[in-house]
Each structure stands twice: as C-alpha cells, then as structure tokens.
Motif scaffolding. Structure first.
Motif, PDB file in Angstrom:
ATOM      1  N   LEU A 491      -8.057   9.138   4.558  1.00  0.00           N
ATOM      2  CA  LEU A 491      -8.658   8.969   3.060  1.00  0.00           C
ATOM      3  C   LEU A 491      -9.470   7.905   3.222  1.00  0.00           C
ATOM      4  O   LEU A 491      -9.526   6.760   4.032  1.00  0.00           O
ATOM      5  CB  LEU A 491      -7.712   8.992   2.181  1.00  0.00           C
ATOM      6  N   PRO A 492     -10.766   8.086   2.259  1.00  0.00           N
ATOM      7  CA  PRO A 492     -11.746   6.584   2.242  1.00  0.00           C
ATOM      8  C   PRO A 492     -10.918   5.745   1.179  1.00  0.00           C
ATOM      9  O   PRO A 492      -9.888   6.091   0.728  1.00  0.00           O
ATOM     10  CB  PRO A 492     -12.763   7.470   1.565  1.00  0.00           C
ATOM     11  N   GLY A 493     -11.359   4.444   1.262  1.00  0.00           N
ATOM     12  CA  GLY A 493     -10.603   3.575   0.531  1.00  0.00           C
ATOM     13  C   GLY A 493     -11.404   2.182   0.479  1.00  0.00           C
ATOM     14  O   GLY A 493     -12.350   2.044   1.121  1.00  0.00           O
ATOM     15  N   PHE A 494     -11.318   1.780  -0.659  1.00  0.00           N
ATOM     16  CA  PHE A 494     -11.986   0.453  -1.160  1.00  0.00           C
ATOM     17  C   PHE A 494     -11.026  -0.622  -1.545  1.00  0.00           C
ATOM     18  O   PHE A 494      -9.826  -0.363  -1.873  1.00  0.00           O
ATOM     19  CB  PHE A 494     -13.076   0.732  -2.189  1.00  0.00           C
ATOM     20  N   ASP A 495     -11.247  -1.774  -1.382  1.00  0.00           N
ATOM     21  CA  ASP A 495     -10.567  -2.983  -1.757  1.00  0.00           C
ATOM     22  C   ASP A 495     -10.175  -2.761  -3.119  1.00  0.00           C
ATOM     23  O   ASP A 495      -8.494  -2.791  -3.011  1.00  0.00           O
ATOM     24  CB  ASP A 495     -11.543  -4.113  -1.896  1.00  0.00           C
ATOM     25  N   PRO A 496     -10.549  -2.563  -4.160  1.00  0.00           N
ATOM     26  CA  PRO A 496      -9.656  -2.402  -5.633  1.00  0.00           C
ATOM     27  C   PRO A 496      -8.555  -1.267  -5.517  1.00  0.00           C
ATOM     28  O   PRO A 496      -7.357  -1.373  -6.278  1.00  0.00           O
ATOM     29  CB  PRO A 496     -10.544  -1.874  -6.602  1.00  0.00           C
ATOM     30  N   LEU A 497      -8.613  -0.011  -4.688  1.00  0.00           N
ATOM     31  CA  LEU A 497      -7.648   0.811  -4.615  1.00  0.00           C
ATOM     32  C   LEU A 497      -6.174   0.146  -4.118  1.00  0.00           C
ATOM     33  O   LEU A 497      -5.157   0.645  -4.724  1.00  0.00           O
ATOM     34  CB  LEU A 497      -8.071   1.797  -3.661  1.00  0.00           C
ATOM     35  N   LEU A 498      -6.447  -0.831  -3.148  1.00  0.00           N
ATOM     36  CA  LEU A 498      -5.236  -1.691  -2.819  1.00  0.00           C
ATOM     37  C   LEU A 498      -4.930  -2.585  -3.617  1.00  0.00           C
ATOM     38  O   LEU A 498      -3.681  -2.986  -3.793  1.00  0.00           O
ATOM     39  CB  LEU A 498      -5.370  -1.894  -1.228  1.00  0.00           C
ATOM     40  N   GLN A 499      -5.981  -3.183  -4.470  1.00  0.00           N
ATOM     41  CA  GLN A 499      -5.264  -4.309  -5.609  1.00  0.00           C
ATOM     42  C   GLN A 499      -4.618  -3.270  -6.599  1.00  0.00           C
ATOM     43  O   GLN A 499      -3.601  -3.980  -6.866  1.00  0.00           O
ATOM     44  CB  GLN A 499      -6.656  -4.816  -6.200  1.00  0.00           C
ATOM     45  N   ALA A 500      -4.963  -2.129  -6.884  1.00  0.00           N
ATOM     46  CA  ALA A 500      -4.352  -1.345  -7.626  1.00  0.00           C
ATOM     47  C   ALA A 500      -2.718  -0.903  -7.230  1.00  0.00           C
ATOM     48  O   ALA A 500      -1.903  -1.143  -7.928  1.00  0.00           O
ATOM     49  CB  ALA A 500      -5.105  -0.023  -8.164  1.00  0.00           C
ATOM     50  N   GLU A 501      -2.749  -0.283  -6.122  1.00  0.00           N
ATOM     51  CA  GLU A 501      -1.451   0.225  -5.879  1.00  0.00           C
ATOM     52  C   GLU A 501      -0.453  -0.838  -5.172  1.00  0.00           C
ATOM     53  O   GLU A 501       0.661  -0.922  -5.334  1.00  0.00           O
ATOM     54  CB  GLU A 501      -1.776   1.094  -4.602  1.00  0.00           C
ATOM     55  N   GLY A 502      -1.253  -1.927  -4.632  1.00  0.00           N
ATOM     56  CA  GLY A 502      -0.441  -3.045  -4.143  1.00  0.00           C
ATOM     57  C   GLY A 502      -0.062  -4.260  -4.888  1.00  0.00           C
ATOM     58  O   GLY A 502       0.637  -4.992  -4.741  1.00  0.00           O
ATOM     59  N   GLY A 503      -0.319  -3.748  -6.383  1.00  0.00           N
ATOM     60  CA  GLY A 503       0.334  -4.646  -7.581  1.00  0.00           C
ATOM     61  C   GLY A 503      -0.136  -5.977  -7.606  1.00  0.00           C
ATOM     62  O   GLY A 503       0.220  -6.548  -8.474  1.00  0.00           O
ATOM     63  N   MET A 504      -1.505  -6.120  -7.094  1.00  0.00           N
ATOM     64  CA  MET A 504      -2.346  -7.196  -7.454  1.00  0.00           C
ATOM     65  C   MET A 504      -2.822  -7.159  -8.838  1.00  0.00           C
ATOM     66  O   MET A 504      -2.888  -8.212  -9.511  1.00  0.00           O
ATOM     67  CB  MET A 504      -3.352  -7.467  -6.252  1.00  0.00           C
ATOM     68  N   MET A 505      -3.249  -6.150  -9.328  1.00  0.00           N
ATOM     69  CA  MET A 505      -3.910  -6.004 -10.578  1.00  0.00           C
ATOM     70  C   MET A 505      -2.923  -6.088 -11.779  1.00  0.00           C
ATOM     71  O   MET A 505      -3.041  -6.568 -12.720  1.00  0.00           O
ATOM     72  CB  MET A 505      -4.758  -4.812 -10.909  1.00  0.00           C
ATOM     73  N   ALA A 506      -1.695  -5.639 -11.441  1.00  0.00           N
ATOM     74  CA  ALA A 506      -0.558  -5.544 -12.436  1.00  0.00           C
ATOM     75  C   ALA A 506      -0.196  -7.118 -12.706  1.00  0.00           C
ATOM     76  O   ALA A 506       0.113  -7.535 -13.596  1.00  0.00           O
ATOM     77  CB  ALA A 506       0.415  -4.710 -12.038  1.00  0.00           C
ATOM     78  N   ALA A 507      -0.053  -7.556 -11.457  1.00  0.00           N
ATOM     79  CA  ALA A 507       0.551  -9.102 -11.515  1.00  0.00           C
ATOM     80  C   ALA A 507      -0.305 -10.025 -12.221  1.00  0.00           C
ATOM     81  O   ALA A 507       0.092 -10.932 -13.087  1.00  0.00           O
ATOM     82  CB  ALA A 507       0.908  -9.596  -9.858  1.00  0.00           C
ATOM     83  N   GLN A 508      -1.702  -9.961 -11.857  1.00  0.00           N
ATOM     84  CA  GLN A 508      -2.558 -10.730 -12.629  1.00  0.00           C
ATOM     85  C   GLN A 508      -2.678 -10.469 -14.066  1.00  0.00           C
ATOM     86  O   GLN A 508      -2.856 -11.449 -14.954  1.00  0.00           O
ATOM     87  CB  GLN A 508      -3.717 -10.536 -11.932  1.00  0.00           C
TER      88      GLN A 508
END
Length: 762
Positions: A491-508
């Motif tokens: 799959l293609p991927g970009f930084d914000p996709l991992l921010q989203a799934e990895g919990g960074m966006m929710a934590a902030q």
C-alpha cells in the motif's frame, strides 16, 4: 554479531534523549553500562525507562564523591564511548568534560547531549520539552485555531535528539576506523529541534502561514464522517486526489475543485458527513486512495498491522510481568539488531583491559562521513531528509531524480530543507542506457537509499540482489509505508496516515477532534532512523567487508517517536492527552499569555509551585502540582499573567528557581540572540533564489566542520559534472543527453558538446 558488537559505551545520561541514543546502539549489540546516581534516573518511574534502557547493565555511582568519580574514570578508560547530558559547566566541575577526558584517552568518543544549547542562560534550565519548544519557536509552528502556542503531547524534539545522538556517535566511530582517533561529539536539544523541524526561510519572501489543525488542503486533511468518526484523506499527489474525487462520484466537479480549494473542502466535508466512516474507507481503499482511520495508539500497537510488521516485542519484568515495547526500528540483513533483555544490574567487573585504537596516520576528513558516497533516490520528506542528514554529517549525497523531479520539488522551505547539501543528477532509469550508467555509479558508491513503494525496485531492476552483484560492499536501504511483510506492504502511505492510525492525532486532540501534527512526525523519525541505520551498517562493513540491505517503514517509526507512550504493561500509568489548542497538561505545566507575549512554566516540586504563586500573588492550593490545565488555579494564573510584562515576570520567576522560558513566535526565534549564540541558524545562498535562513547542523564534531557544504540542488544540476567525474567521454555523454537518458539545466550542460553542437534537454 551485530553492527556494534564489541563497542563499549558508558552511559551517564538520564531521561529520554541520552538513554535512547545509547539504546539504539545497544539494540545492535553495543555493550552498555548505564551509570545512575544513588536516587536513580530522574525518570525511573516512567514507562519509557523500561524501553530506553533495555539491553543495558546498571551501575550506581555517586559522582558527588571522589570514589564515584574515580570509578567513573576507570569505566571511561575501558570504553569506546562515554555519553553525558549535563548542562554547560557541570562536566568541567566534575573533571569529565571533553577536553580533560580526551587528553587521557585520545581514542574515546566523548558524546555530550545537553538538553538545550551549549551556552547562554537558557541552557541551564532543567530538561523539559515544553521549555525547549518554547525557546525554539516550535510551539508556535503547530497548527491551531487561536493565535497561541501549542503544547505538544509527544516530546518530538527529545526523540529527535536521541536519534541524532545515535547517528552522530556512530559516525564518529566510523571515522575512528579511518583515523584511529576519538573525538568530542555534541548533540544538543537544539540539534534535535533542527532535525525534527528544520525551518528554512527564503529571506526575500514573507514567512509561511501556520498550519491548520485538521490540514490546510482539501486533498490532505482530516474529515469527520456521519457516525462522528474521523479519518485522514492523504491524497498528496494529484493522481490520488483525482482518483478520490472520481470514487466519490464528484468527477464532474474536478476542474472546479482544482481551482477552488475552499469550495472543494466544504463539499468534501458535506459528502463525508452523509455516511459512516467504515463505508467511506471501504470505498476509497477499494479505489486505491490513501486514507486511514483515526484511533487511539493502544489498539494500534496491540493490533495485527504492528504484529505483521514484527514491530512489537515482549519481555518479562520480575515485578510488572510482561512488558510490551517497540522492536528495533530497522532491520539489517547481515547484522540485525535485537531486544535481548530489560536493564539489569552489573554483576562483577565491567570490562577487561584491551588494546585501544591507535592513530593510523590517515588524513582526517573534514567531516565524519567524508568519503562516503550516497546515491539518493529518496523523495518527498522521509527519503529525501534521510539523505539530507547524511549530507549534513559529511557524505557526498547525489540526489537522483526523473525528468518530472521529486514530487515534493518546489521553491518552498520544506523542499529546500530536506534536500540541502546534495548534488543533483537527472536520469531516466526506465532507459537501459541510463540504468547502465546508474550501475556504473553503484560500482563506486557506498550507499543507495530509496523510499519506493514495495516492488518498484524489482521492476526497475535496482533491487538489492542486483546491486550486490555489481558491488558487494554496497549498503542498500529501502523505506516504505508499512514494511515489507504482511498484507499492507504494497500500500502507498504518507506520514499523516500513521499519525492517524498510530494514535498521535487522537492523543494531541484529547477528547475533542483529532489534530494533524504540523511537524511530519513519522517522516522526520524515519529520516533520522534511516541515517543511523545506514551508518551502523557502514560500521559493520568495516568488520565484515561486505554491505547489506536495510529495511524500515513509516509504520515502525510511528512507534519510535512514541516509544514511551506505547510501552505497555498491566497497571501502567495513563499517558497525558491534549485538547483543542492545547496549552499544557496541568496548571503548572502550561503556557500563559502575558501583556506582551507568552511564557512557559513547568513546576515539578512544591517549592517551584510556591515560587510561581508567590510571584503572581495567587493562593497556592494543596493540589497545585496536579491541578488541571483549565481549572481554578489555571484561571487564576491566567488573570495574573495577563497583567504582567513577559520579560519582567520571567526574571522574577527565575529568581525564585522556577523553570520557565519565553514562548517565541517564529519571527522571534529567527531573531533570538540565544539561538544565534548557540549557532542554531545560518544564512546561506541559493544560486537561483538568493539568501536563505535555516538550521545549521544536526550535530557538532571537534575534529572537523559541521553542517551542509552545498545548497539545495536544482533538478539535474550536476549531471554533467558527475558524468565527467565518472570518466565518461564527451561522445558518450552527448549520446546520453541526446537520448534523454540524462538531463539537467541548460546552463550546466552547455559545455558538453559534440562537433560544436550543444546536446542537452531542458
């Protein structure tokens, strides 16, 4: 044996940055003794302590006593590397400074990782990430709704300092193979800021606006769905965006959307509100559109994607039971790393005596990676920035681009930052003649770096097996989004996709809407880890004589820059969470607005709390240290600070021993005397765009210069120069130019003539 087998490190650091730098080397079998004071590491009760100090042996020493200093000197005499994180002046008082130690042990790498800078009054503050981001302007770079600084829940700059510490120490060890000499290495908190944020300003242009909390572009943004769930649409490139618009049945509006981003954003917001998130994700992913759901980090870390990528390991703690933590963040094919054990006491003697490296008489290079040639196929941020880090440490990095250029290429500060220090080669790798020329480059190279999607290298015929057949000493590193194992690998991927799934966006975002980090967290984490991993492989090559393949991913780095936050065991304390326009985590760990600017305050003791309340005339409650960021105490402090002049109240607070600092806006940071005093910035000239202002270096070395030696290259700028260096004849070069196999700016290729006729492509 792994990359640093046999390397001895004595680690005198505490907290996050220094211990994690040593940990990264310990993962590749460096033998580490961590020296702690009688009261233990200041963060010994933090979950991250378990991860940052894995694979180490522990020794308690009191450096305030002659016996403690004597024992420390015995360890240093037997070590290859000694790491310290004391504030300026503290090591000199102990007799452990670089100058003193190096006179007795010229083979030693003396690594100093102070929490702020190397000089100036602000460098004496106790280590706190919110103070570092305040002083460097980072707090005002995060997107927000209000005109205010933002407290970052993740200590991104400390993580950046850790990764750069490991890379710089490894580079100094590599240089020692050449010269036999140790040296002093400095990687400060400001160096960490530089690697993570890397601001560049074209001095002739106005500063760029701040980012938006949900994303500024309709094609690269967070969206809320009909069920209240959020996802990130990561159609950074036009082809992906067009594919998304078509999948949504909005193809008739494509031209309107392309010309009116505001209209597109509002239309997409309305559309996504009509159906649940699961339906939208299914539709978009079925049409090859990069997107990902926003979720908490805990299920991400415990889930199938991380397991399939082999990015999680479990160790048994005698009291806490199973402890789950991130695995080694990159995989080296010949000398792999491993997580072997939690920190354990040192039993018996530290190390036996052994011969120390002797100076070889070799000519010292001007930088630690001088003489290392890197073929950089990296694009956008993660791949390009990795090559930029290597260039900053002295490697000769050749940025290789097709005729359409790096998709991220522009005259903006981001591209200028991440591709600075390189030479540019324009080449069409789809042409057989161009591939043959590329293979000629491989024969004389040390490293090749790419962030192609999984399988692209094989299609181009430049995968590791092909490269190894040409040059067995080549180190090949490939980055992709989700690793090279499991269903997601393609799959293609970009930084914000991992921010989203990895919990960074929710934590902030906390209990409110998720927040996109303006800093491309996973991209910069990947760049730092890749640079370190490549240097580790080059160190291994000194022993084995052979190169190897390195693999890593954005997914692995979604854990690297939140190692502590995902370290899990039964009963672990909860992580801090943010909020919309988050100012801090507690009333006394927060940013406050004065009459003429913002201040940062961080109190961890009753005495410090008393100092704040005493200066401001606010009653000190019993729960001051745990009071919420928006409760009664915070409101009282807001009112009190609002009437005070920033510099005046800072002076009063500092006089009472309160850790505090000004929160600088972007323009203030560019003008900060303290940042200039610490050589944080430099002015350099781009031949086409003029003067630039940007960060100078990611580390400093005593025996040689630090920083970039070249400006950011234009597309194919050095094509002719590079082919001439390779010994290609004018006729051969002319043939390649005429066929479009190579290209570059006309002015740089006009001298390459055949029969008096210039042969080049624009």
């Amino acid at each position: 044996m792994s990359a640093f087998a046999g390397v001895r490190i004595v680690d005198f650091t505490q907290g996050l940055a220094g211990p994690m730098a040593a940990m990264l080397m310990g993962d590749f079998e460096a033998d580490i003794i961590k020296v702690e004071p009688p009261q233990g590491d200041r963060m010994k009760d933090h979950p991250g302590y378990l991860t940052w100090n894995r694979n180490k042996r522990l020794l308690t020493l009191d450096l305030a006593t002659p016996a403690g200093i004597a024992k420390a000197l015995e360890l240093i005499a037997l070590a290859d590397v000694a790491i310290f994180d004391h504030a300026p002046g503290k090591l000199e008082a102990l007799g452990l400074d670089a100058q003193t130690i190096k006179e007795a042990h010229p083979h030693l790498i003396h690594a100093w990782m102070p929490p702020y800078g190397t000089t100036g009054s602000w460098s004496q503050l106790p280590p706190h990430h919110s103070l570092l981001t305040a002083l460097s302007g980072v707090a005002f770079r995060q997107g927000s709704y209000s005109d205010q600084p933002i407290h970052l829940i993740l200590p991104l700059c400390h993580y950046g300092q850790a990764v750069m510490g490991a890379a710089a120490i490894s580079a100094a060890l590599l240089e020692r193979h050449r010269s036999g000499k140790g040296q002093a290495v400095t990687v400060s908190g400001l160096h960490g800021v530089s690697e993570v944020t890397g601001p560049v300003r074209v001095l002739a242009d106005p500063p760029l606006p701040r980012g938006a909390p949900l994303g500024a572009s309709p094609s690269y943004r967070l969206y809320e769905c009909g069920d209240g769930q959020w996802f990130f649409l990561a159609t950074l490139f036009v082809a992906f965006y067009h594919r998304a618009i078509q999948a949504l049945g909005l193809g008739d509006h494509w031209e309107t959307f392309a010309s009116d981003p505001l209209l597109a954003r509002e239309a997409l917001k309305a559309v996504f509100k009509t159906r649940p998130r699961a339906e939208w994700l299914e539709l978009l992913q079925a049409n090859g559109v990069p997107c990902a759901p926003v979720g908490p980090r805990e299920p991400w870390f415990a889930g199938d994607a991380v397991a399939a990528g082999e990015a999680r390991v479990t160790l048994e703690h005698p009291e806490l039971g199973p402890v789950h933590m991130p695995n080694v963040p990159s995989r080296l094919s010949v000398t792999p790393g491993s997580v072997r054990h939690l920190a354990k006491p040192l039993n018996g003697h530290a190390w036996p005596e052994r011969p120390t490296p002797q100076p070889t008489g070799a000519n010292d290079g001007p930088q630690p990676l001088s003489g290392i040639k890197v073929l950089d196929l990296g694009t956008v941020i993660a791949g390009a920035h990795a090559g930029g880090v290597l260039a900053n440490l002295g490697a000769d990095v050749i940025k290789i681009e097709p005729i359409e250029g790096d998709p991220f290429r522009s005259n903006g500060g981001g591209f200028m930052a991440y591709s600075r220090g390189k030479r540019g080669l324009g080449i069409d790798l789809k042409q057989p003649a161009a591939r043959e020329m590329f293979f000629d480059l491989v024969r004389g190279a040390d490293v090749i770096l790419d962030n192609y999607r999984f399988g692209v290298r094989e299609r181009l015929g430049i995968h590791y097996a092909a490269l190894k057949a040409i040059n067995p000493r080549i180190v090949s590193c490939s980055i992709n989004a989700y690793g090279d194992k499991g269903a997601r690998a393609v799959l293609p991927g970009f930084d914000p996709l991992l921010q989203a799934e990895g919990g960074m966006m929710a934590a902030q975002g906390g209990e409110g809407e998720p927040i996109l980090h303006t800093i491309p967290v996973n991209d910069v984490a990947t760049a730092g880890v890749v640079a370190f991993s490549i240097i580790a492989a080059l160190n291994a090559r000194e022993r084995t004589g052979e190169g190897q393949e390195i693999s890593t991913s954005l997914m692995a780095q979604s854990l690297t820059f939140q190692q502590a936050e995902v370290t899990t065991y039964e009963g672990r304390p909860a992580n801090d969470v943010g909020a919309q326009d988050c100012l801090g985590v507690r009333a006394l760990h927060r940013y406050y607005n004065c009459a003429d600017g913002w201040v940062a305050v961080v109190c961890e003791t009753r005495e410090e709390s008393d100092g704040v309340c005493g200066v401001l005339g606010v009653p000190l409650p019993d729960n001051a240290l745990t009071a919420s960021r928006d409760g009664h105490l915070a409101r009282a402090l807001e009112l009190a600070f609002a009437t005070r002049i920033r510099d005046g109240v800072l002076g009063e607070l500092l006089a009472q021993g309160v850790p505090c600092a000004p929160v600088l806006r972007g323009y203030e940071a560019f003008e900060s005397e303290w940042l200039w005093e610490n050589d944080f910035f430099e002015v350099w000239r781009h031949p086409r765009l003029g003067d630039m202002l940007s960060v100078r270096a990611f580390a400093d070395f005593a025996r040689g210069s630090s920083g970039f030696q070249r400006p950011t290259p234009d597309l194919g700028q050095h094509s002719g120069e590079l082919l001439e260096e390779m010994g290609y004849s004018p006729v051969k070069i002319a043939e390649l130019l005429a066929a479009g196999a190579i290209f570059g700016p006309a002015a740089n290729l006009a001298h390459l003539r055949d029969g008096g006729t210039a042969l080049f492509t624009q």
